[in-house]
Design an enzyme around this catalytic site. Structure first.
Site, PDB file in Angstrom:
ATOM      1  N   ASP A 260      47.908  37.865  37.571  1.00 12.99           N
ATOM      2  CA  ASP A 260      48.165  36.503  37.980  1.00 12.99           C
ATOM      3  C   ASP A 260      48.943  36.447  39.289  1.00 12.99           C
ATOM      4  OD1 ASP A 260      48.472  33.523  37.328  1.00 12.99           O
ATOM      5  OD2 ASP A 260      50.567  34.155  37.482  1.00 12.99           O
ATOM      6  N   GLU A 292      44.250  37.478  41.109  1.00 10.47           N
ATOM      7  CA  GLU A 292      44.375  36.128  41.632  1.00 10.47           C
ATOM      8  C   GLU A 292      45.284  36.247  42.841  1.00 10.47           C
ATOM      9  OE1 GLU A 292      45.695  31.607  40.367  1.00 10.47           O
ATOM     10  OE2 GLU A 292      46.869  33.305  39.669  1.00 10.47           O
TER      11      GLU A 292
END
Length: 589
Positions: A260, A292
């Site tokens: 993330d 990400e």
């Protein structure tokens, strides 16, 4: 291969061969640490570099904490399980090798076969609920499920990004063995399981590391939107998360990780080191690493580094075309959404070093494989960070959405669906939490109201769902009966057909797919093509409400993958109908 797996790490409670358990904690700011059981307390030996250790008789199920100061007992930051899911309470000794794996010989699947399905475990009924859905997803054509974060968080419901104990599966979702049973069952069906992990911050409730290891967090430099930045450049800290990655891959046999918001780590060198260490340890299996990364750092992708990145550029440009929205971050795409969309299809990122909001963003990505990019129409962020959690089924016409779905599933980049998208679910996915203090509840509630106060279409801020209300979570749970409606069955049939075509005609050649260009056909239509084995894959997509003029004549060897007879006839006559995607293979010249 043995049917029992464990990851040996220098942290936490590790069962020893002699039947005892070794407890170890990095607490450089603590003069003395004690190991606290329910009925006894034991001094821990101070080792070099801030380590504290104690070896005791402590069978699986033993509850323990660490006393840092007379008035402060804390859970183990490397806890494999928390009693009752309490982030302030006792950690529990776990035997990681107790689960008898049924599919111990599973080695994974290659990345070019990946079709991802993102889901929230709690909203799908916990680990057991997700396991029950696996046969349906496998029959649909999904090859990998991606779980939103499951690390232990405060309360009973959370998106997962407020986790504070990264080695402990959230008790609200089920037990460690139930998680292993889910992964084991997935492997038996030929499905990969990817886990979303958060290494850039901890949640606001239950993180005690600052009390005894202040160096865990950066004292200088940029922070994160969610709190203090983590200093992964410090070996003890960086290794903590490397071991976390290896723990999920080895002990739980996940097939990959999605990291993330790595731009908030501010340390690309550590990311490359993490990838190298994972690749070395997992050399006998096909394990996939996903990023990400708002910075669009193309150098992190491919060549044995990270397999792929979520391509927000593709989503954002397409969302503007589908909905006409231009608020917030969509504003950067509003001036030329089609131009940015075709650049994603032809070159990867829409921004490759050009300024975005006054700052350069991205790196050149045109030489990367299309498989380095994960495309999606929706995900947890893009739905749940809307004030009312609406899905695209509530924001655009069904025919246009079907055209976008065909573009997503039959283009070479790796496609991802969000839970319920396959039947056109209208169930909202809202932002939900279960914070245990009134101060945090008020802060989250008011933060959401301020965030959306400027959007008149959402009405009064007081009408926004309260993130902490149990009803907000309940409203976000899928209703599987929706899939049995005529509209749901039609969408399921479409998705199943598209994925069957992908696996039959695209997947065998995707490892060597090469983009040949993507071009706008007016403001709302496009043409893109890729060299695919001995053929050329051609996609013509019109998201507008009027026909688009084209100048192409399919050859006698054209193999149609998607398109109804009327649309194909119009195409042969030089018109691409509105709300239509046509896909075909041409023999390579």
């Amino acid at each position: 291969m043995s049917g029992h797996f464990r990851h040996a790490m220098p942290y936490g409670a590790q069962l020893q061969d002699d039947g005892r358990t070794r407890f170890r904690l990095w607490a450089p700011d603590a003069d003395q640490v004690e190991l606290v059981f329910e009925e006894s307390t034991h001094a821990m030996s101070a080792l070099d570099d801030g380590w504290h250790e104690c070896v005791r008789q402590a069978p699986p199920g033993t509850r323990y904490r660490y006393r840092i100061r007379p008035e402060l007992c804390v859970p183990d930051p490397a806890s494999r399980l928390q009693q009752d899911g309490d982030v302030h309470g006792a950690s529990v000794v776990v035997d990681p090798a107790a689960y008898p794996w049924q599919h111990a010989d599973w080695r994974g699947r290659p990345w070019h076969e990946a079709v991802l399905y993102e889901l929230h475990v709690g909203a799908c009924g916990g680990f057991r609920g997700v396991q029950a859905t696996l046969p349906r997803l496998q029959a649909l054509g999904i090859t990998a499920i991606e779980l939103m974060p499951i690390a232990q968080f405060p309360g009973r419901r959370n998106w997962g990004y407020d986790g504070v104990l990264p080695f402990a599966p959230a008790a609200a979702d089920g037990t460690p063995d139930e998680l292993k049973a889910l992964i084991d069952a997935a492997h038996g069906l030929g499905l990969m399981v990817i886990l979303d992990v958060v290494y850039n911050h901890f949640g606001p409730d239950g993180n005690y590391l600052g009390e005894y290891a202040a160096a865990f967090f950066r004292s200088e430099g940029p922070g994160t939107p969610w709190g203090a930045a983590i200093d992964v450049a410090l070996p003890q800290v960086g290794d903590f998360f490397v071991h976390n990655a290896l723990y999920w891959l080895e002990e739980y046999r996940f097939d990959g990780l999605r990291l993330d918001a790595v731009h908030a780590l501010h340390d690309p060198a550590w990311l490359l080191s993490l990838a190298a260490r994972v690749r070395a340890a997992m050399s006998g299996r096909q394990v996939h690493l996903i990023l990400e990364n708002e910075a669009n750092q193309a150098h992190l992708l491919g060549s044995g580094r990270f397999d792929a990145q979520w391509n927000d550029d593709f989503h954002n440009a397409l969302h503007v075309l589908l909905t006409g929205e231009s608020a917030g971050y969509y504003g950067a795409y509003a001036d030329d959404p089609m131009g940015k969309l075709v650049r994603c299809l032809g070159e990867g990122f829409a921004w490759q070093g050009e300024p975005m909001r006054g700052k350069p963003r991205g790196e050149p990505s045109g030489d990367l494989s299309p498989l380095c990019f994960i495309h999606f129409l929706q995900n947890h962020d893009q739905i749940g960070n809307r004030a009312l959690g609406e899905r695209l089924t509530s924001l655009c016409e069904p025919a246009v959405l079907e055209a976008a779905c065909a573009l997503l599933l039959l283009a070479p980049p790796v496609p991802m669906l969000f839970m319920g998208e396959e039947w056109g679910s209208r169930t909202p996915f809202l932002y939900f939490t279960d914070h245990q203090t009134e101060a945090l509840r008020d802060a989250v509630r008011e933060g959401r109201r301020k965030e959306f106060a400027e959007f008149e279409s959402y009405g009064q801020a007081e009408t926004l769902p309260d993130p902490n209300a149990a009803s907000t979570f309940e409203r976000s749970r899928l209703d599987p009966h929706d899939a049995a409606s005529p509209e749901g069955l039609a969408r399921l049939t479409l998705v199943r057909q598209l994925l069957a075509q992908r696996q039959r005609h695209l997947a065998p050649h995707l490892q060597h797919a090469q983009a040949m260009g993507a071009f706008a056909l007016g403001k709302r239509a496009l043409h893109a093509s890729w060299r695919l084995g001995g053929a050329v894959l051609c996609i013509y997509c019109n998201l507008g409400d009027t026909p688009a003029a084209i100048d192409v004549t399919p050859t006698a060897g054209t193999q149609w993958l998607h398109g109804n007879p009327a649309a194909i006839a119009a195409f042969r006559a030089g018109r691409l109908p509105p709300a239509c995607t046509l896909v075909f293979l041409e023999p390579s010249a």
